[in-house]
Design an enzyme around this catalytic site. Structure first.
Site, PDB file in Angstrom:
ATOM      1  N   ASP A 303       3.055  -2.476  10.035  1.00 21.64           N
ATOM      2  CA  ASP A 303       3.178  -1.177   9.388  1.00 21.64           C
ATOM      3  C   ASP A 303       1.800  -0.510   9.449  1.00 21.64           C
ATOM      4  O   ASP A 303       0.788  -1.167   9.718  1.00 21.64           O
ATOM      5  CB  ASP A 303       3.631  -1.365   7.944  1.00 21.64           C
ATOM      6  CG  ASP A 303       3.666  -0.069   7.165  1.00 21.64           C
ATOM      7  OD1 ASP A 303       4.215   0.917   7.676  1.00 21.64           O
ATOM      8  OD2 ASP A 303       3.108  -0.036   6.049  1.00 21.64           O
ATOM      9  N   ASP A 502       3.517  -3.635   3.630  1.00 20.55           N
ATOM     10  CA  ASP A 502       3.126  -3.687   2.219  1.00 20.55           C
ATOM     11  C   ASP A 502       3.995  -2.851   1.302  1.00 20.55           C
ATOM     12  O   ASP A 502       3.877  -2.945   0.093  1.00 20.55           O
ATOM     13  CB  ASP A 502       1.672  -3.211   2.066  1.00 20.55           C
ATOM     14  CG  ASP A 502       1.561  -1.705   2.229  1.00 20.55           C
ATOM     15  OD1 ASP A 502       2.152  -1.157   3.179  1.00 20.55           O
ATOM     16  OD2 ASP A 502       0.876  -1.072   1.405  1.00 20.55           O
ATOM     17  N   ASP A 506       9.055  -1.353   3.815  1.00 18.61           N
ATOM     18  CA  ASP A 506       8.890  -2.474   4.739  1.00 18.61           C
ATOM     19  C   ASP A 506       9.705  -3.690   4.326  1.00 18.61           C
ATOM     20  O   ASP A 506       9.868  -4.616   5.128  1.00 18.61           O
ATOM     21  CB  ASP A 506       7.413  -2.884   4.815  1.00 18.61           C
ATOM     22  CG  ASP A 506       6.525  -1.755   5.286  1.00 18.61           C
ATOM     23  OD1 ASP A 506       6.921  -1.064   6.235  1.00 18.61           O
ATOM     24  OD2 ASP A 506       5.446  -1.566   4.703  1.00 18.61           O
TER      25      ASP A 506
END
Length: 761
Positions: A303, A502, A506
């Site tokens: 990410d 995080d 996600d």
């Protein structure tokens, strides 16, 4: 708990049997040893039955046959010893594989449960389950949007980082479609629900996470991969020894020696050792299965926001009216920003503080939701905010100014400053790459990771520079949680894949990945719950470190198994030849087990791929020199501003003389100290013939440029033709600025690894 009780029972039976045997009661001792071994046999039989119903056979079949055979043939002591190894192995495995997660309770806790519905002139508190399409809802500051709907206010500001990964709050105008899960970062607003809560975005994220977690198949125990072949070989050898000699004790001795405790114990011990060592580095691995899956990873998806980037906006560039200057513009913008809690305002105040600017106290500060902030500073009427905010006040941004800012804003957003009705500065905000991210990516490559991909909900314009800077294999932008799972499954089809993230957005991908790695220090509880690995230290370079630990642990486990089972195979040959009795075989097997366990414990030590150079001593002065880099970056800006200020007349000479003094007082002493203490020690740590030669060469070039700038300024002050001096001076200033910036970056990259910490911002 049942496995620990079983182990305690076996230990008690062994001790009791030994005591009875020493006291001269062999029959009672046999009963005690049989009572210790038979419950283990029953436990193993149940597990074996479940394995057979599942279509596979485990190595525990050999242990079951050995315990039952030993009891039947009067070798109860051997049965108890085998039971001890089996129960001990299962207890250790239970500890390694202990449950470290709940049922996504933290993710559920974040979901909105209550909503405020407007009925006429009153506001009614209702359960989110009672929301229906068409309801008018009130979303107060700090509350989570409970359902998808349309905005019925002039503007609203939402923190949608949990949904999109975008670190900067988003501003929406009347009629905009708002998604559930965003947090109101401004004043209260009204929302017309389009869907009920169960059909909204955040509820879909919850379902995706749960479904993805349920769809992941459990990992088979490492020992079971060789089960069929090993069981067949043991059965043939023991049966052959019995048939050839007619002595069932030989068959029993083969079974006892073949009890696969190295398979049962070595792998869990090595994996537990790896888990413990990872924990000491702030890496929580949720069980041996997760560690083993991590060791096989060949593709990593990252990410962006909060993972490869810090997740906080920072001032990346400033464009200001020359009459005001960059520092002057920042001083005014930060002064008025003191009256706002917006993340961009906080970034401007932090940037001003880093430059040591003295901020005046603003007057009449007013913040406009979704627009910006207004006020008076030092008698000037100021406006700070988005371009539309200035346009709404009738302030036009000049074409040249707008083009320059548009180019700079390709990777970020712009906050504009207007003074007395005229746009005077543009502040480009960006969420830059984490300092340790480049090294983390390079180390993943060195560890054999073949493909690294950025997958983010952020804009392509913001994601592309990150992928380019880190030399990633692909960049997938504007990805919803569903899109992330689709991308993840496509990558997993080609190679074992890890997902690093995080945020709440996600969590579904983390749960669906072969290995989910959550940035737990600064990330959301949902990500930590969904991940198999949680990084308690907010540093992305812990990802390759976790991978290195996992690979070493798995490699040690496999070697321990091969060595242990190799020695067991030799002992099986001796047993078949009648050179080992069942009890002697059990004791030999104990010795083999101890060896396998001791070897497995070598996973507690770092491997060659993990070995880091010894840290620099305090006398090297790394921390002090690194702390000076912030001032040198400010000096680089001063060099650029000085070069830009050079005009057709020598009016800029006083300012340039100040810059030249800073070169003598800041840059040159800094370089001398580095070459005196820091570079010699760094060279010894780095190894090679002359590893810091490029840095010293850049020092020499910068010294030459500084000397050239000083000479040109003296010529200009002496009355030489300014038209000849000015172009040379401008070139020297720009060259030194570029070289200084490059040098600082290269030096930080080279030295941060041996210093043991990420370089200072």
């Amino acid at each position: 708990m049942r496995r620990y009780l079983l182990l305690a029972w076996v230990l008690l039976g062994l001790v009791a049997g030994g005591a009875l045997h020493l006291l001269g009661h062999p029959a009672a001792a046999g009963w005690a040893w049989s009572a210790a071994g038979l419950p283990v046999a029953a436990h193993v039989a149940l597990g074996l039955l479940r394995s057979l119903l599942g279509g596979r056979i485990g190595v525990d079949a050999v242990a079951l046959a050995a315990i039952l055979g030993a009891v039947a043939l009067g070798e109860a002591a051997a049965a108890a010893v085998i039971g001890l190894m089996v129960a001990g192995g299962e207890a250790l495995e239970a500890w390694a594989e202990g449950r470290a997660t709940g049922a996504l309770t933290d993710l559920m806790a974040r979901a909105p449960r209550r909503a405020a519905r407007i009925e006429g002139q009153s506001v009614e508190e209702i359960d989110v389950a009672a929301i229906r399409p068409g309801d008018l809802l009130l979303v107060r500051p700090g509350e989570t949007v409970p359902a998808d709907g349309r905005l019925e206010e002039e503007a609203a500001t939402l923190d949608e980082s949990a949904l999109t990964g975008e670190s900067l709050p988003a501003t929406f105008a009347r009629g905009a479609a708002l998604r559930s899960g965003g947090v109101n970062a401004g004043p209260a607003f009204r929302l017309r629900a389009d869907r009920d809560a169960e059909a909204s975005t955040y509820a879909a994220i919850l379902r995706l996470t749960q479904e993805a977690a349920a769809a992941r198949a459990p990992l088979a125990r490492l020992a079971d991969r060789w089960a069929v072949g090993f069981v067949a070989f043991t059965a043939v050898l023991s049966a052959g020894a019995w048939i050839a000699t007619g002595d069932p004790l030989r068959a029993l001795a083969v079974l006892v020696v073949a009890t696969p405790c190295p398979l049962i114990l070595a792998a869990p011990v090595a994996l537990v050792a790896g888990i413990g060592r990872a924990a000491r580095r702030g890496i929580v691995v949720k069980g041996g299965g997760a560690l083993e899956r991590l060791a096989r990873v060949r593709t990593v998806l990252f990410d962006k926001t909060g993972t490869l980037t810090p997740g906080r906006p920072r001032l990346a560039a400033t464009d200001a009216d020359p009459a005001l200057g960059r520092d002057g513009a920042l001083r005014l913008a930060a002064a008025i920003a003191q009256g706002s809690t917006h993340p961009v305002s906080a970034a401007l105040v932090a940037a001003a503080a880093a430059r040591g600017l003295d901020l005046p106290v603003p007057d009449s500060v007013a913040e406009v939701a979704g627009g910006g902030v207004t006020g008076t500073v030092s008698g000037h009427a100021l406006m700070l905010g988005a371009e539309g905010f200035l346009h709404g006040a009738g302030i036009r941004i000049e074409d040249g100014f707008g083009v320059a800012a548009s180019v700079a804003a390709a990777a970020g957003s712009v906050a504009w400053l207007a003074m007395d009705g005229r746009a005077v500065a543009a502040f480009v905000m960006a969420d830059g790459v984490r300092r340790e991210a480049p090294r983390a990516v390079r180390r993943l490559r060195a560890l054999g990771v073949r493909r690294i991909v950025l997958v983010t909900g952020d804009r392509a314009a913001a994601a592309a520079p990150i992928g380019r800077a880190l030399r990633l294999d692909a960049v997938l932008a504007e990805q919803s949680p569903t899109d992330k799972i689709t991308a993840l499954r496509a990558e997993s089809a080609a190679a074992p894949t890890a997902m690093v993230g995080d945020g709440v957005n996600d969590a579904p991908a983390l749960a669906a990945a072969d290995v989910g790695i959550a940035m737990g220090a600064a990330g959301t509880a949902a990500a930590a719950e969904a991940g198999d690995v949680v990084l308690l230290v907010d540093r992305v370079d812990r990802v390759p470190e976790a991978l290195a630990i996992a690979r070493r642990s798995r490699r040690v486990a496999l070697r321990a198994i091969v060595l242990g089972m190799g020695m067991s195979g030799i002992a099986m040959g001796f047993a078949a030849a009648g050179l080992l009795t069942p009890l002697a075989g059990a004791l030999v097997q104990e010795g083999i087990d101890v060896f396998a366990i001791l070897y497995a414990l070598t996973a507690l030590r770092p491997g060659a791929e993990e070995a880091a150079p010894a840290g620099l001593s305090p006398e090297a002065g790394f921390a002090e020199r690194n702390a000076e880099h912030a001032g040198l970056r400010h000096l680089a800006e001063a060099l650029r501003e000085g070069a830009e200020a050079i005009g057709p007349t020598p009016a800029a000479l006083p300012a340039l003389a100040g810059v030249e003094r800073r070169l003598r007082d800041e840059l040159l002493p800094h370089q001398r100290e580095e070459e005196r203490a820091l570079y010699p020690e760094a060279a010894r740590r780095l190894g090679g013939l002359d590893p810091v030669a490029p840095l010293i060469r850049m020092h020499a070039e910068m010294e030459a440029l500084a000397e050239r700038i000083g000479l040109l300024l003296r010529l200009a002050a002496a009355g030489d033709d300014w038209r000849e001096v000015a172009p040379e001076l401008r070139r020297a200033l720009f060259s030194l600025e570029a070289l200084l910036r490059l040098h600082l970056t290269v030096e930080e990259e080279m030295l941060a690894g041996i210093a043991g910490e990420a370089p200072a911002a």
